[in-house]
Write an enzyme that holds these catalytic residues in place. Structure first.
Site, PDB file in Angstrom:
ATOM      1  N   ASP A  79      53.265-101.774  44.815  1.00  0.00           N
ATOM      2  CA  ASP A  79      52.230-102.703  44.360  1.00  0.00           C
ATOM      3  C   ASP A  79      50.926-102.326  45.047  1.00  0.00           C
ATOM      4  O   ASP A  79      50.827-102.343  46.277  1.00  0.00           O
ATOM      5  CB  ASP A  79      52.610-104.147  44.688  1.00  0.00           C
ATOM      6  CG  ASP A  79      51.579-105.135  44.172  1.00  0.00           C
ATOM      7  OD1 ASP A  79      51.537-105.368  42.949  1.00  0.00           O
ATOM      8  OD2 ASP A  79      50.804-105.681  44.998  1.00  0.00           O
ATOM      9  N   GLU A 163      52.425-100.215  38.536  1.00  0.00           N
ATOM     10  CA  GLU A 163      51.909-100.984  37.407  1.00  0.00           C
ATOM     11  C   GLU A 163      50.828-100.191  36.679  1.00  0.00           C
ATOM     12  O   GLU A 163      50.092 -99.409  37.293  1.00  0.00           O
ATOM     13  CB  GLU A 163      51.333-102.312  37.889  1.00  0.00           C
ATOM     14  CG  GLU A 163      52.377-103.333  38.276  1.00  0.00           C
ATOM     15  CD  GLU A 163      51.766-104.667  38.643  1.00  0.00           C
ATOM     16  OE1 GLU A 163      52.022-105.661  37.955  1.00  0.00           O
ATOM     17  OE2 GLU A 163      51.022-104.704  39.634  1.00  0.00           O
ATOM     18  N   ASP A 245      52.551-109.687  47.510  1.00  0.00           N
ATOM     19  CA  ASP A 245      52.593-108.283  47.122  1.00  0.00           C
ATOM     20  C   ASP A 245      53.984-107.684  47.285  1.00  0.00           C
ATOM     21  O   ASP A 245      54.418-106.860  46.475  1.00  0.00           O
ATOM     22  CB  ASP A 245      51.576-107.482  47.942  1.00  0.00           C
ATOM     23  CG  ASP A 245      50.146-107.913  47.668  1.00  0.00           C
ATOM     24  OD1 ASP A 245      49.896-108.434  46.567  1.00  0.00           O
ATOM     25  OD2 ASP A 245      49.283-107.737  48.547  1.00  0.00           O
TER      26      ASP A 245
END
Length: 311
Positions: A79, A163, A245
């Site tokens: 992340d 992501e 996170d």
């Protein structure tokens, strides 16, 4: 020549004409040039010479053997954020150097100094040179951090899941644009794309609409939306409390193509066991996985060496 850089070519790929002796390099029409750093003794066909601030650099390509890697490396979810540059699903974190933020006050002072100097004067040239050096320092700190992070991930993990961040959309937020730019999110993804090839690993890009921050990584309860100011994830279903996170990174690690994500409940009581691994077909959430395959044992490495100050 384009800007502060130019391209030189000599000989052919089969018979390269640019040579070096480790401490010097012989360039066409220029001759021997001393190097600030040692250079691998090899011949090459072309190079790019560029200037940054008051220093000159040379970049070229040559062939090396692909580094050996272990096939038993783990899978990791990553992340990317502002507080920490990267949070891994195994609990590790990589600090964000925040170079621009730390040096912004000094940069503003140097910019004011440039604006007060008379155009064309030597004092203005000196002020511009000092400002350029500071910009280069900020850029180098950011690049160094991202290179260390991406090399560690590609070398020590068989698959890296990140992501699919829409950086351009994030930059439209004027309150966060500076902090996001200081992280180098686009450069992080770009480097991972070629480094995963070099280390025989795979890069998987997770659907940008996957609610990694809203799902509990422990019980998979899909809770309500979380504003960015909330940095701790609290699950109303199982009572799990952990860093926002880290929770997102663990959800990113378990993501797979075609995962079924039910609609979130404003009451935060919806059961979403399928989000933890039950494979249900849902065309609206089918996202292609970016696969990186390596078929060759030879890769190209680009070196950029400091040739010293121009003055």
């Amino acid at each position: 020549m384009s800007g502060d850089s130019f391209y030189l070519e000599q000989g052919t790929k089969a018979k390269p004409g640019i040579n070096n002796d480790g401490k010097r390099i012989k360039l066409p029409k220029i001759g021997w040039v001393r190097l600030h750093e040692p250079l691998p003794i090899t011949a090459f066909h072309n190079c790019v010479i560029s200037r940054k601030a008051d220093r000159w650099f040379i970049a070229f390509k040559y062939e090396i053997e692909q580094p050996a890697t272990s096939p038993d490396r783990p899978i990791v979810g990553v992340d990317i954020g502002i507080k920490e540059l990267a949070v891994y699903s195994n609990g590790q974190t990589f600090a964000n150097p925040k170079a621009y933020r730390r040096m912004s006050r000094k940069m503003k002072r140097l910019q004011r100094r440039v604006s007060k100097r008379v155009k064309g004067s030597n004092n203005r040239k000196k002020a511009v040179s000092k400002l350029a050096k500071l910009h280069l320092k900020v850029s180098n700190i950011r690049k160094d951090a991202i290179h260390k992070l991406t090399t560690y991930l590609a070398k020590n993990h068989i698959e890296i899941k990140i992501e699919d961040l829409q950086v351009k959309a994030f930059l439209k937020n004027h309150k966060l644009a500076g902090a996001i730019s200081d992280c180098g999110m686009y450069e992080f993804k770009r480097q991972l794309e070629y480094k995963t090839q070099n280390f025989s690993s795979k890069l998987t890009v997770v659907d940008r609409f996957f609610p990694s921050s809203q799902i509990c990584s422990s019980c998979c309860n899909h809770r309500h939306k979380m504003p960015l100011k909330v940095r701790v994830f609290e699950c109303p279903n199982c009572g799990n409390i952990q860093d926002r996170d880290l929770n997102a990174a663990r959800n990113i690690e378990r993501w797979f193509e075609g995962i079924f994500i039910p609609e979130r409940s404003e009451l935060a009581v919806s059961s979403t066991v399928s989000a933890c691994g039950v494979d249900k077909s849902d065309s609206s959430h089918a996202i292609a996985t970016v696969k990186q395959e390596v078929n060759t044992k030879i890769t190209h490495v680009q070196l950029s060496l400091d040739l010293g100050s121009s003055g």
